[in-house]
Scaffold this motif. Structure first.
Motif, PDB file in Angstrom:
ATOM      1  N   LYS A   1      64.624 104.904  39.748  1.00 27.42           N
ATOM      2  CA  LYS A   1      65.575 105.908  39.269  1.00 27.42           C
ATOM      3  C   LYS A   1      65.835 105.786  37.767  1.00 27.42           C
ATOM      4  O   LYS A   1      66.788 106.364  37.251  1.00 27.42           O
ATOM      5  N   SER A   2      64.996 105.043  37.064  1.00 27.29           N
ATOM      6  CA  SER A   2      65.223 104.791  35.641  1.00 27.29           C
ATOM      7  C   SER A   2      65.262 106.079  34.835  1.00 27.29           C
ATOM      8  O   SER A   2      64.531 107.036  35.116  1.00 27.29           O
ATOM      9  N   GLY A   3      66.101 106.068  33.805  1.00 26.30           N
ATOM     10  CA  GLY A   3      66.054 107.131  32.819  1.00 26.30           C
ATOM     11  C   GLY A   3      64.862 106.928  31.903  1.00 26.30           C
ATOM     12  O   GLY A   3      64.147 105.921  31.981  1.00 26.30           O
ATOM     13  N   ALA A   4      64.644 107.874  31.000  1.00 23.47           N
ATOM     14  CA  ALA A   4      63.445 107.851  30.161  1.00 23.47           C
ATOM     15  C   ALA A   4      63.388 106.609  29.279  1.00 23.47           C
ATOM     16  O   ALA A   4      62.331 105.981  29.140  1.00 23.47           O
ATOM     17  N   LEU A   5      64.509 106.239  28.672  1.00 23.14           N
ATOM     18  CA  LEU A   5      64.503 105.102  27.753  1.00 23.14           C
ATOM     19  C   LEU A   5      64.213 103.798  28.489  1.00 23.14           C
ATOM     20  O   LEU A   5      63.403 102.981  28.039  1.00 23.14           O
ATOM     21  N   GLN A   6      64.859 103.599  29.631  1.00 24.53           N
ATOM     22  CA  GLN A   6      64.597 102.382  30.397  1.00 24.53           C
ATOM     23  C   GLN A   6      63.165 102.382  30.928  1.00 24.53           C
ATOM     24  O   GLN A   6      62.500 101.339  30.947  1.00 24.53           O
ATOM     25  N   ALA A   7      62.673 103.540  31.361  1.00 27.59           N
ATOM     26  CA  ALA A   7      61.297 103.625  31.846  1.00 27.59           C
ATOM     27  C   ALA A   7      60.313 103.218  30.759  1.00 27.59           C
ATOM     28  O   ALA A   7      59.344 102.491  31.008  1.00 27.59           O
ATOM     29  N   LEU A   8      60.564 103.670  29.531  1.00 23.07           N
ATOM     30  CA  LEU A   8      59.690 103.306  28.417  1.00 23.07           C
ATOM     31  C   LEU A   8      59.746 101.805  28.146  1.00 23.07           C
ATOM     32  O   LEU A   8      58.717 101.166  27.895  1.00 23.07           O
ATOM     33  N   ARG A   9      60.935 101.222  28.220  1.00 20.52           N
ATOM     34  CA  ARG A   9      61.062  99.778  27.992  1.00 20.52           C
ATOM     35  C   ARG A   9      60.321  98.974  29.053  1.00 20.52           C
ATOM     36  O   ARG A   9      59.722  97.935  28.758  1.00 20.52           O
ATOM     37  N   VAL A  10      60.362  99.446  30.301  1.00 20.27           N
ATOM     38  CA  VAL A  10      59.651  98.746  31.374  1.00 20.27           C
ATOM     39  C   VAL A  10      58.146  98.817  31.146  1.00 20.27           C
ATOM     40  O   VAL A  10      57.430  97.816  31.276  1.00 20.27           O
ATOM     41  N   LEU A  11      57.641  99.996  30.792  1.00 24.24           N
ATOM     42  CA  LEU A  11      56.211 100.138  30.505  1.00 24.24           C
ATOM     43  C   LEU A  11      55.808  99.279  29.311  1.00 24.24           C
ATOM     44  O   LEU A  11      54.718  98.701  29.282  1.00 24.24           O
ATOM     45  N   TRP A  12      56.681  99.184  28.342  1.00 22.28           N
ATOM     46  CA  TRP A  12      56.428  98.358  27.160  1.00 22.28           C
ATOM     47  C   TRP A  12      56.320  96.888  27.562  1.00 22.28           C
ATOM     48  O   TRP A  12      55.405  96.166  27.142  1.00 22.28           O
TER      49      TRP A  12
END
Length: 346
Positions: free
Chosen positions: A266-277
């Motif tokens: 359910k991550s928002g865009a910013l958290q999703a990007l941090r996880v992918l990073w």
């Protein structure tokens, strides 16, 4: 009367769905992912996989087999599946030999199965199999999902956690960033087979010294990990789901792995990007393919909002190849080879 009985048994209807796969598509693909099904509040997300198989290991009779992948399950579930072959017509599938015994029953053209789901998981075995004794034009699958009521956890964990925070009767320390966090061996051993092995007997230094050193983790994440181990909940996640997921995976606490994966889903865009990073930096090896696709789609769908953020700018500078992949990706769309209809309670 039926509704009353359903309520008494602790079952609550979450979702109903019907998906249809044309014969031509099924025969061409041989294995086909169905549409992702999820509730509006994202308490449930799962997908079926159809593949061409046989009725048994010693039979050449073709059959439709169904596998199931559950990505999010916030409570125990019962998934009822019905498969039907309809609109019979010409088929490229070989026709099986006719039964040798005249009184041998003809296999059904529809089959039903129930699957108990306790957590997010992949079911490696076929959960339902339908023999294709006749030619068919399409395969229709009907999913009905019920949530099972579960009693609240007993309060013993809360009392033990209070004792841990007070340092009462603690006999082991988890050391992180130079700070020792008190805990009880019995609780850690009961929740984690890895910690159980480390803290049992005299074979490991941790057992002899009553100390477990946790490297590459922050003290905040370890505190939340301990809170969950004792109480089955975390009061303030503070965007630490990824690091807690790594802890849960390393020390084999499967229900916490599920909880973290569901929250990351359910991550928002910013958290999703941090996880992918973090995964790109090899700090995380526990994200499965479905969750990675979900996070990528979330980023793609919200690139306009991320475009001027420092996180996105720095990500593009440090990982240009991955950034180009994200920029070239499209949001996940429904596969054109299937049709589906979903109903969820309001």
């Amino acid at each position: 009367m039926a509704a009353h009985a359903q309520q008494q048994s602790g079952m609550h209807l979450l979702l109903m769905s019907e998906q249809t796969v044309p014969r031509t598509v099924f025969e061409r693909e041989r294995a086909l992912h169905l549409d992702l099904l999820q509730t509006a509040d994202e308490r449930l997300a799962f997908r079926g996989l159809l593949h061409l198989t046989t009725t048994s290991s010693n039979s050449n009779t073709p059959a439709v087999g169904l596998l199931l992948k559950v990505y999010v399950a916030t409570c125990p579930l019962i998934v009822h599946v019905k498969m039907t072959c309809g609109n019979y017509g010409s088929s490229q599938l070989p026709e099986p030999a006719q039964p040798t015994q005249p009184d041998q029953p003809t296999p059904p053209l529809a089959t039903e199965a129930h699957v108990l789901v306790l957590a997010s998981k992949y079911f490696p075995d076929v959960v339902s199999r339908l023999p294709l004794r006749r030619a068919f034009a399409k395969v229709t699958l009907t999913f009905t999902v019920y949530a099972l009521w579960t009693p609240p956890a007993a309060g013993a964990g809360l009392h033990l956690n209070r004792a841990r925070l007070q340092g009462s009767h603690c006999d082991v320390k988890l050391v992180v960033e130079g700070v020792g966090l008190d805990a009880h061996r019995a609780v850690l051993a009961a929740r984690s087979p890895v910690l159980d092995a480390m803290l049992s007997g005299d074979n490991f230094k941790e057992a002899r010294e009553g100390r477990v050193d946790l490297v590459d983790f922050s003290i905040g994440a370890v505190k939340k990990f301990l809170e969950y181990v004792y109480t089955n909940e975390v009061n303030d996640w503070d965007d630490d789901e990824l690091e807690i997921l790594q802890l849960a995976d390393k020390y084999e606490v499967p229900d916490l792995v599920t909880e973290c994966s569901q929250r990351l889903w359910k991550s928002g865009a910013l958290q999703a990007l941090r996880v992918l990073w973090a995964e790109a930096d090899a700090h995380c090896q526990v994200i499965d393919g479905a969750l990675r696709q979900r996070l990528t789609t979330t980023v793609v769908d919200n690139l306009k909002d991320l475009d001027n953020s420092w996180t996105w700018i720095e990500f593009r500078a440090t990982h240009p190849f991955l950034a180009d992949i994200i920029l070239g990706s499209a949001a996940a769309t429904r596969a054109p080879s299937t049709t589906s209809c979903v109903w969820t309670p309001q």
